[in-house]
Design a protein around this motif. Structure first.
Motif, PDB file in Angstrom:
ATOM      1  N   GLN A  31     -22.027  27.064   6.039  1.00 30.06           N
ATOM      2  CA  GLN A  31     -22.274  25.764   5.407  1.00 30.06           C
ATOM      3  C   GLN A  31     -21.055  25.365   4.566  1.00 30.06           C
ATOM      4  OE1 GLN A  31     -25.225  26.210   2.488  1.00 30.06           O
ATOM      5  NE2 GLN A  31     -25.810  24.053   2.441  1.00 30.06           N
ATOM      6  N   GLY A  32     -20.466  26.344   3.873  1.00 24.90           N
ATOM      7  CA  GLY A  32     -19.289  26.086   3.053  1.00 24.90           C
ATOM      8  C   GLY A  32     -18.133  25.561   3.869  1.00 24.90           C
ATOM      9  N   ASN A  33     -17.932  26.168   5.027  1.00 24.29           N
ATOM     10  CA  ASN A  33     -16.853  25.731   5.909  1.00 24.29           C
ATOM     11  C   ASN A  33     -17.085  24.297   6.369  1.00 24.29           C
ATOM     12  OD1 ASN A  33     -14.459  26.360   7.475  1.00 24.29           O
ATOM     13  ND2 ASN A  33     -15.803  26.272   9.256  1.00 24.29           N
TER      14      ASN A  33
ATOM     15  N   GLY B 149     -10.249  41.879   6.502  1.00 22.28           N
ATOM     16  CA  GLY B 149     -11.552  41.686   7.127  1.00 22.28           C
ATOM     17  C   GLY B 149     -11.583  41.785   8.643  1.00 22.28           C
ATOM     18  N   HIS B 150     -10.512  42.302   9.235  1.00 21.38           N
ATOM     19  CA  HIS B 150     -10.378  42.359  10.698  1.00 21.38           C
ATOM     20  C   HIS B 150     -11.564  43.078  11.357  1.00 21.38           C
ATOM     21  CE1 HIS B 150      -7.377  43.353  14.193  1.00 21.38           C
ATOM     22  NE2 HIS B 150      -8.359  42.568  14.568  1.00 21.38           N
ATOM     23  N   MET B 151     -11.924  44.266  10.822  1.00 20.90           N
ATOM     24  CA  MET B 151     -12.993  45.067  11.423  1.00 20.90           C
ATOM     25  C   MET B 151     -14.345  44.361  11.326  1.00 20.90           C
ATOM     26  SD  MET B 151     -11.670  47.631  12.679  1.00 20.90           S
ATOM     27  CE  MET B 151     -10.048  46.972  12.959  1.00 20.90           C
TER      28      MET B 151
ATOM     29  N   ARG C  85     -16.603  29.432  14.352  1.00 22.85           N
ATOM     30  CA  ARG C  85     -16.939  30.339  15.445  1.00 22.85           C
ATOM     31  C   ARG C  85     -17.154  31.756  14.916  1.00 22.85           C
ATOM     32  NH1 ARG C  85     -12.850  31.695  20.108  1.00 22.85           N
ATOM     33  NH2 ARG C  85     -14.075  33.453  20.835  1.00 22.85           N
ATOM     34  N   MET C  86     -16.253  32.170  14.030  1.00 24.43           N
ATOM     35  CA  MET C  86     -16.369  33.506  13.458  1.00 24.43           C
ATOM     36  C   MET C  86     -17.648  33.646  12.638  1.00 24.43           C
ATOM     37  SD  MET C  86     -13.011  35.122  11.821  1.00 24.43           S
ATOM     38  CE  MET C  86     -12.091  33.635  11.608  1.00 24.43           C
ATOM     39  N   LEU C  87     -17.889  32.640  11.774  1.00 23.42           N
ATOM     40  CA  LEU C  87     -19.054  32.732  10.892  1.00 23.42           C
ATOM     41  C   LEU C  87     -20.353  32.694  11.687  1.00 23.42           C
ATOM     42  CD1 LEU C  87     -17.818  30.516   7.956  1.00 23.42           C
ATOM     43  CD2 LEU C  87     -18.243  32.972   7.914  1.00 23.42           C
ATOM     44  N   GLY C  88     -20.332  32.026  12.830  1.00 28.08           N
ATOM     45  CA  GLY C  88     -21.505  31.994  13.691  1.00 28.08           C
ATOM     46  C   GLY C  88     -21.870  33.383  14.196  1.00 28.08           C
ATOM     47  N   MET C  89     -20.889  34.278  14.189  1.00 25.39           N
ATOM     48  CA  MET C  89     -21.141  35.641  14.677  1.00 25.39           C
ATOM     49  C   MET C  89     -21.714  36.551  13.600  1.00 25.39           C
ATOM     50  SD  MET C  89     -17.755  36.248  16.840  1.00 25.39           S
ATOM     51  CE  MET C  89     -17.469  35.341  18.352  1.00 25.39           C
ATOM     52  N   PHE C  90     -21.463  36.195  12.341  1.00 26.41           N
ATOM     53  CA  PHE C  90     -22.013  37.033  11.273  1.00 26.41           C
ATOM     54  C   PHE C  90     -23.514  36.840  11.234  1.00 26.41           C
ATOM     55  CE2 PHE C  90     -17.692  36.773   9.332  1.00 26.41           C
ATOM     56  CZ  PHE C  90     -17.448  38.136   9.358  1.00 26.41           C
ATOM     57  N   LYS C  91     -24.229  37.893  11.608  1.00 27.27           N
ATOM     58  CA  LYS C  91     -25.681  37.759  11.633  1.00 27.27           C
ATOM     59  C   LYS C  91     -26.310  38.756  10.687  1.00 27.27           C
ATOM     60  CE  LYS C  91     -26.419  35.853  16.182  1.00 27.27           C
ATOM     61  NZ  LYS C  91     -25.360  36.388  17.038  1.00 27.27           N
TER      62      LYS C  91
ATOM     63  N   PRO D 219     -16.841  39.292  -1.161  1.00 31.60           N
ATOM     64  CA  PRO D 219     -16.952  40.613  -0.533  1.00 31.60           C
ATOM     65  C   PRO D 219     -15.955  40.745   0.623  1.00 31.60           C
ATOM     66  CG  PRO D 219     -18.805  39.212   0.090  1.00 31.60           C
ATOM     67  CD  PRO D 219     -18.044  38.476  -0.971  1.00 31.60           C
ATOM     68  N   SER D 220     -15.499  41.973   0.866  1.00 31.92           N
ATOM     69  CA  SER D 220     -14.409  42.146   1.830  1.00 31.92           C
ATOM     70  C   SER D 220     -14.795  41.730   3.245  1.00 31.92           C
ATOM     71  CB  SER D 220     -13.928  43.599   1.816  1.00 31.92           C
ATOM     72  OG  SER D 220     -14.976  44.436   2.246  1.00 31.92           O
ATOM     73  N   GLN D 221     -16.099  41.749   3.562  1.00 35.18           N
ATOM     74  CA  GLN D 221     -16.449  41.370   4.938  1.00 35.18           C
ATOM     75  C   GLN D 221     -16.164  39.901   5.224  1.00 35.18           C
ATOM     76  OE1 GLN D 221     -20.408  40.792   5.998  1.00 35.18           O
ATOM     77  NE2 GLN D 221     -21.241  40.974   3.950  1.00 35.18           N
ATOM     78  N   LEU D 222     -16.003  39.115   4.167  1.00 34.82           N
ATOM     79  CA  LEU D 222     -15.744  37.684   4.391  1.00 34.82           C
ATOM     80  C   LEU D 222     -14.266  37.337   4.262  1.00 34.82           C
ATOM     81  CD1 LEU D 222     -18.816  36.150   2.609  1.00 34.82           C
ATOM     82  CD2 LEU D 222     -18.228  35.929   5.012  1.00 34.82           C
ATOM     83  N   HIS D 223     -13.412  38.352   4.150  1.00 33.48           N
ATOM     84  CA  HIS D 223     -11.996  38.049   3.924  1.00 33.48           C
ATOM     85  C   HIS D 223     -11.367  37.209   5.042  1.00 33.48           C
ATOM     86  CE1 HIS D 223     -11.330  41.416   0.752  1.00 33.48           C
ATOM     87  NE2 HIS D 223     -11.896  40.338   0.267  1.00 33.48           N
ATOM     88  N   THR D 224     -11.673  37.568   6.290  1.00 38.80           N
ATOM     89  CA  THR D 224     -11.053  36.801   7.377  1.00 38.80           C
ATOM     90  C   THR D 224     -11.515  35.343   7.407  1.00 38.80           C
ATOM     91  OG1 THR D 224     -10.751  38.775   8.699  1.00 38.80           O
ATOM     92  CG2 THR D 224     -10.654  36.689   9.859  1.00 38.80           C
ATOM     93  N   PRO D 225     -12.835  35.086   7.403  1.00 36.04           N
ATOM     94  CA  PRO D 225     -13.244  33.676   7.389  1.00 36.04           C
ATOM     95  C   PRO D 225     -12.741  32.921   6.154  1.00 36.04           C
ATOM     96  CG  PRO D 225     -15.166  35.110   7.609  1.00 36.04           C
ATOM     97  CD  PRO D 225     -13.989  36.000   7.522  1.00 36.04           C
TER      98      PRO D 225
END
Lengths: 143, 453
Positions: free
Chosen positions: B28-30, B341-343, A131-137, A71-77
C-alpha cells in the motif's frame, strides 16, 4: 515681427536638440538591450535560498527518522521503492522542455533524454517494487 | 494550485516510505508513493509552454523500457535491476542539470552550484551503477580491481572536478560550457573508479549507497529549479539510502571508508589463521536420516542459493520438514547475497511466509537447542573465526552461530574458501558435515527421499 521669428527659430532649434537627444537615448537603450542578458528563464530560481535549505535539512531528518526502524526483510523493496521516488527528477526533466530558448537545438534533445531516463526509473522502480511486495506473503493469508 | 499539489505529493511520499517499513502495509505504501509521483507530474504538466512531442516521446519510450524490464526480470536478477534503475535516475538528474545551463542566461551561484552538483552526483551514480550492474550480472569479473597509484588517480580526478566546479561557477551558463562538459566526463570516470575496487560481497553497501546518491542528485536538481517537491523527495531518498548503507556496514563490522577503499579480500589482506583438521563429507542419504529425526531445523541461505536458483527446492524441503512435525525457520544475515534483503526476496518468491524469516539476533540465542542448521551457499556470514580469531579479517563481524547447533550441514560446491578468501573453521568442526555438490541438486534429492516415505 522679428521677435516672433526669433522665438519660432529658437523653438525650432530646441526641437532639433531634443530630437538629437532622443536619438541618442534610443541608441543607448538599444545598446543596453543588446548587452542585457536574455530574459531569465522560468526554471531559474530566485533568491529564497534560505527557505529551500531549511526544507532540505528538515527532509533529511525526516528521512532518517522514517527509515531507522525497518526490518531487514524489507530492505530490498524499501531500496527499490525509494529509488522509484528519486525518479521525481522527471518533474525537473519535464520543466527543461518548457519555454525552450531559441537557437539551441541541443536543449530539447537533452531534455528528451532526461524525461526518458527518468521515466525508466519511475515506471520500472514502482512496478518492480510492487511485484516484489506481491510475493511477500504471510502464513495467515496462505491458509 | 501547483504548490498545493506538490505539498500533497510530498506528504504521499512520506506516508509511502513510512508504510514501506512494515510488511503488512508495504505494498500500500508503494502505491501511495506512486500516486504522489503521478500527482506531482500532472501538477507540473498543467502549466503551458511545453514541447509536448519531446515529453510524450520520452515518457512512452522510457516508461516502456522500465515497465518491460520490471515485468521480465528474474528475482535472482534483482540486484542488477535495482542498480540499473538507480543509474537511470542518476543520468536523468545529470541531464536535467545540463539542460538547465541555458545559454545566454547569467546563473547566480544559488543556481550554478546545485547545477554543478546535480551533474557531478548524477554522473557518479550513473557510471557507478553501470559498473555495479556489470559486476553483479557477471559480465565483468566481480573481484576488486586494484592497481598501483589508484588512490593518487582518484585524488587527481577529485581535484580536477573541484577545479571544474570553481571555473564553471565563475563562467556560468551555456550547455556548451567547456568546464561543465569536462565535469560530466570526469564524474563518469570517478563513478567507475569508485566501484571497481569493491568486490561482490560488498555490493549490498554499494547498491545502498548508489541509491542514496540518486536521491541526492534529484535533490540538487530541485535546487536548480527551486522546486520543493524535488528537494523534499530527493533528500528523503538520500537519507534512507545513507541509513541503509550504515545498517549494511554495521552488519559487516566495517566502516564505510573501509568498504569503499580497502578492496577487501585482495591479496594484501591476511587470510587469518590456517585451520587444521579434516572436513567430514556426508551423503544425501545420511543427511535425510538426520533431518527426519530432527525436531528443529534452521536454514541459513547465502549467495550460493541464489546462484544455484535453489530457493524453490529449499522451500519445498522446509514444507516437508514441517509436515514431519519439525520446527523450521530461515535465518537471514543482513549482508547475505548481493543487495540488502536479497535472500528475503528470493524466499518470498518461493512462497516462504515472512514469519519464518528471522534475523541473526533472534536465532542465535536458541542455536544450541537447534537440532540441525543447514547452510546453503553461505560462508563468511557463518564463519566462527569472526567470533574467535582476532587475526581473521572477519573478526568482529556479527555472524549466525551455526557451529553451536547440535549438527551443522553445509551444502557447498567444493571446499574452497568463500568470497573473502578467508578459511572457514566451521567446515572442520566436530559437529559439521559437508554435503558437497550443486545446492539445488542436493536439496532436490533430499526432497525426493522425503516424498518416497
Amino acid at each position: 515681427m522679428s521677435s516672433q521669428n526669433d522665438l519660432l527659430n529658437s523653438m525650432k532649434e530646441q526641437i532639433g536638440l531634443m530630437q538629437d537627444r532622443l536619438v541618442g537615448m534610443e541608441a543607448r537603450i538599444d545598446g543596453l538591450l543588446e548587452a542585457a542578458p536574455e530574459p531569465v528563464a522560468a526554471v531559474v530560481s530566485d533568491g529564497s535560498m534560505g527557505l529551500t535549505l531549511f526544507v532540505f535539512a528538515l527532509a533529511i531528518f525526516l528521512g532518517v527518522e522514517l527509515i531507522t526502524k525497518v526490518p531487514s526483510q524489507l530492505h530490498t523493496p524499501l531500496m527499490s521503492g525509494s529509488n522509484a521516488i528519486s525518479g521525481i527528477t522527471i518533474v525537473g526533466a519535464v520543466l527543461t522542455l518548457q519555454n525552450l530558448p531559441e537557437g539551441s537545438p541541443l536543449v530539447p534533445i537533452i531534455g528528451f533524454l532526461a524525461v526518458a531516463t527518468a521515466s525508466v526509473n519511475v515506471v520500472g522502480g514502482y512496478l518492480v517494487t510492487d511485484r516484489m511486495l506481491g510475493m511477500f506473503k504471510s502464513k495467515k493469508e496462505d491458509k | 494550485m501547483q504548490s498545493f499539489a506538490y505539498i500533497v505529493a510530498s506528504i504521499l511520499f512520506i506516508l509511502g516510505l513510512k508504510r514501506l517499513g512494515s510488511a503488512a502495509t508495504a505494498r500500500q505504501g508503494n502505491l501511495l508513493s506512486a500516486v504522489g509521483m503521478l500527482l506531482a507530474l500532472v501538477a507540473t504538466l498543467i502549466d503551458s509552454g511545453f514541447s509536448w512531442g519531446w515529453i510524450l516521446a520520452g515518457m512512452v519510450i522510457g516508461g516502456a523500457i522500465g515497465g518491460y524490464a520490471a515485468k521480465k526480470v528474474e528475482m535472482t536478477g534483482m540486484p542488477e535491476m535495482v542498480a540499473l534503475f538507480n543509474g537511470s535516475g542518476g543520468i536523468a538528474s545529470l541531464l536535467v542539470g545540463w539542460a538547465s545551463s541555458t545559454p545566454g542566461t547569467t546563473l547566480t551561484p544559488a543556481v550554478s552550484i546545485p547545477l554543478f552538483l546535480a551533474v557531478l552526483i548524477g554522473g557518479v551514480t550513473f557510471t557507478g551503477s553501470v559498473v555495479a550492474y556489470l559486476k553483479l550480472s557477471e559480465k565483468i569479473d566481480g573481484k576488486p580491481v586494484m592497481f598501483k597509484g589508484q588512490q593518487i588517480l582518484n585524488i587527481i580526478i577529485l581535484a580536477a572536478l573541484l577545479l571544474c566546479g570553481v571555473l564553471y561557477v565563475i563562467n556560468s551558463g551555456g550547455i556548451g560550457n567547456p568546464w561543465l562538459i569536462l565535469a560530466v566526463l570526469l564524474s563518469f570516470a570517478f563513478g567507475v573508479m569508485a566501484v571497481i575496487p569493491i568486490g561482490g560481497a560488498d555490493m549490498p553497501v554499494v547498491i545502498a549507497l548508489l541509491n542514496s546518491y540518486s536521491g541526492l542528485a534529484a535533490c540538487a536538481a530541485g535546487f536548480i529549479i527551486n522546486n520543493t517537491v524535488l528537494i523534499v523527495s530527493g533528500s528523503l531518498v538520500g537519507a534512507s539510502g545513507i541509513i541503509l548503507t550504515g545498517i549494511m556496514c554495521k552488519a559487516m563490522n566495517r566502516s564505510l571508508g573501509n568498504v569503499l577503499f580497502s578492496g577487501f579480500g585482495s591479496a594484501s589482506s591476511s587470510a587469518g589463521k590456517a585451520v587444521e583438521g579434516e572436513a567430514k563429507p556426508i551423503s544425501a542419504d545420511d543427511t535425510y536420516y538426520i533431518l527426519e529425526a530432527a525436531s528443529s531445523v534452521t536454514f541459513v541461505p547465502g549467495y550460493g542459493m541464489a546462484v544455484a536458483q535453489a530457493q524453490h527446492a529449499v522451500k519445498e524441503l522446509g514444507a516437508l520438514l514441517e509436515e514431519n512435525g519439525c520446527e523450521v525457520n530461515f535465518a537471514i544475515h543482513p549482508v547475505a547475497g548481493r543487495m540488502p534483503g536479497h535472500m528475503n526476496v528470493l524466499l518470498a518468491e518461493a512462497d516462504v511466509p515472512y514469519e519464518q524469516l528471522v534475523e541473526p539476533d533472534d536465532v542465535n540465542p536458541n542455536m544450541a537447542a537447534t537440532d540441525v542448521a543447514i547452510v546453503i551457499g553461505a560462508n563468511d556470514v557463518v564463519n566462527p573465526a569472526a567470533r574467535t580469531d582476532e587475526s581473521s579479517p572477519l573478526y568482529g563481524m556479527p555472524i549466525i552461530n551455526v557451529d553451536m547447533a547440535k549438527t551443522c550441514i553445509v551444502l557447498k560446491r567444493s571446499l574452497r574458501p568463500g568470497y573473502a578468501g578467508v578459511e572457514n573453521p566451521l567446515f572442520f568442526c566436530e559437529n559439521t558435515r559437508m554435503l558437497l555438490g550443486d545446492a539445488k541438486a542436493s536439496v532436490q534429492s533430499l526432497v525426493a527421499q522425503f516424498k518416497e516415505d
